[in-house]
Write a protein that holds these residues in place. Structure first.
Motif, PDB file in Angstrom:
ATOM      1  N   LEU A  56      -4.033  10.751  -5.530  1.00  0.00           N
ATOM      2  CA  LEU A  56      -4.485   9.403  -5.855  1.00  0.00           C
ATOM      3  C   LEU A  56      -5.927   9.261  -5.433  1.00  0.00           C
ATOM      4  N   LEU A  61       1.463   9.108  -6.075  1.00  0.00           N
ATOM      5  CA  LEU A  61       1.721  10.502  -5.717  1.00  0.00           C
ATOM      6  C   LEU A  61       2.812  11.107  -6.580  1.00  0.00           C
ATOM      7  N   VAL A  95      -5.590   3.381   4.035  1.00  0.00           N
ATOM      8  CA  VAL A  95      -5.546   4.800   3.638  1.00  0.00           C
ATOM      9  C   VAL A  95      -6.027   5.684   4.780  1.00  0.00           C
ATOM     10  N   VAL A 149       0.849  -1.202   0.000  1.00  0.00           N
ATOM     11  CA  VAL A 149       0.000   0.000   0.000  1.00  0.00           C
ATOM     12  C   VAL A 149       0.881   1.247   0.000  1.00  0.00           C
ATOM     13  N   TYR A 171      -6.915  11.723  -2.450  1.00  0.00           N
ATOM     14  CA  TYR A 171      -5.964  11.998  -1.373  1.00  0.00           C
ATOM     15  C   TYR A 171      -4.701  12.612  -1.950  1.00  0.00           C
ATOM     16  N   LEU A 207      -5.769   3.114  -6.213  1.00  0.00           N
ATOM     17  CA  LEU A 207      -4.953   2.342  -5.292  1.00  0.00           C
ATOM     18  C   LEU A 207      -5.498   0.923  -5.135  1.00  0.00           C
ATOM     19  N   SER A 217       7.877   3.940  -1.306  1.00  0.00           N
ATOM     20  CA  SER A 217       7.248   3.676  -0.007  1.00  0.00           C
ATOM     21  C   SER A 217       7.713   4.651   1.065  1.00  0.00           C
ATOM     22  N   LEU A 261      -1.098  11.612   4.564  1.00  0.00           N
ATOM     23  CA  LEU A 261      -2.026  11.903   3.471  1.00  0.00           C
ATOM     24  C   LEU A 261      -3.100  12.827   4.008  1.00  0.00           C
ATOM     25  N   ASN A 294       2.637   1.615  -3.505  1.00  0.00           N
ATOM     26  CA  ASN A 294       1.705   2.054  -4.546  1.00  0.00           C
ATOM     27  C   ASN A 294       1.208   3.472  -4.310  1.00  0.00           C
ATOM     28  N   THR A 295       1.012   3.836  -3.057  1.00  0.00           N
ATOM     29  CA  THR A 295       0.624   5.210  -2.738  1.00  0.00           C
ATOM     30  C   THR A 295       1.716   6.168  -3.172  1.00  0.00           C
TER      31      THR A 295
END
Length: 178
Positions: free
Chosen positions: A49, A43, A76, A35, A94, A54, A134, A85, A38-39
């Protein structure tokens, strides 16, 4: 990582403590690590995002599970509660917090060690490792020459200009620390 992180907590600011917790989560929970990665990628690519984007990326990696949507939502919401975030103008959008959290070298090493524990082979090119998606909420103040001094990492040169960071095996590290 847990013991070294716990020893660091009293000397860190509340914002910097998040780096220790982030390292523990990354080392322990592969779902959280994915997570966060990928976040960070989303971004960097587009500046914000959506929960749908996501969730789609997580489904590509983890499969289409019935609990995926809820699990991503909860992860999230945790990132929002931790202040890394913020809710965007529209529902389900976000954006990253304004300023990345500057973490000291010791916390940066914990984050990097947790990341390398998740990598196949336990190694990455140093520039990729230190700018890994990450780590999006943090500003790491680490350089390859600092990692060379550490007993936790092995930094070696590949080709003309690529430094590769590898985790030192536990047995070898215990022998050098004695």
């Amino acid at each position: 990582i847990r013991g070294r992180g716990a020893a660091l907590l009293p000397q860190l600011t509340p914002a910097q403590r998040l780096g220790v917790h982030w390292a523990l989560l990354t080392a322990t929970y592969p779902f959280f690590a994915d997570v966060a990665t990928n976040t960070g990628r989303l971004l960097v690519l587009q500046g914000d995002l959506t929960l749908a984007q996501l969730t789609r990326r997580m489904r590509e990696e983890w499969g289409d599970r019935s609990t995926m949507t809820r699990a991503v939502q909860r992860a999230v919401r945790s990132l929002v509660q931790w202040g890394v975030l913020t809710d965007g103008d529209q529902r389900g959008v976000y954006v990253a917090a304004k300023e990345p959290i500057a973490v000291p070298e010791t916390v940066g090493e914990l984050l990097l060690e947790a990341l390398l524990m998740r990598q196949d082979g336990g190694s990455l090119p140093a520039d990729q490792a230190l700018r890994h998606p990450s780590f999006f909420p943090f500003r790491l103040e680490l350089r390859a020459h600092q990692l060379r001094r550490s007993t936790r990492f092995d930094v070696h040169r590949q080709g003309l200009d690529v430094d590769v960071v590898t985790l030192v095996r536990t047995e070898a590290r215990k022998a050098t620390e004695k």
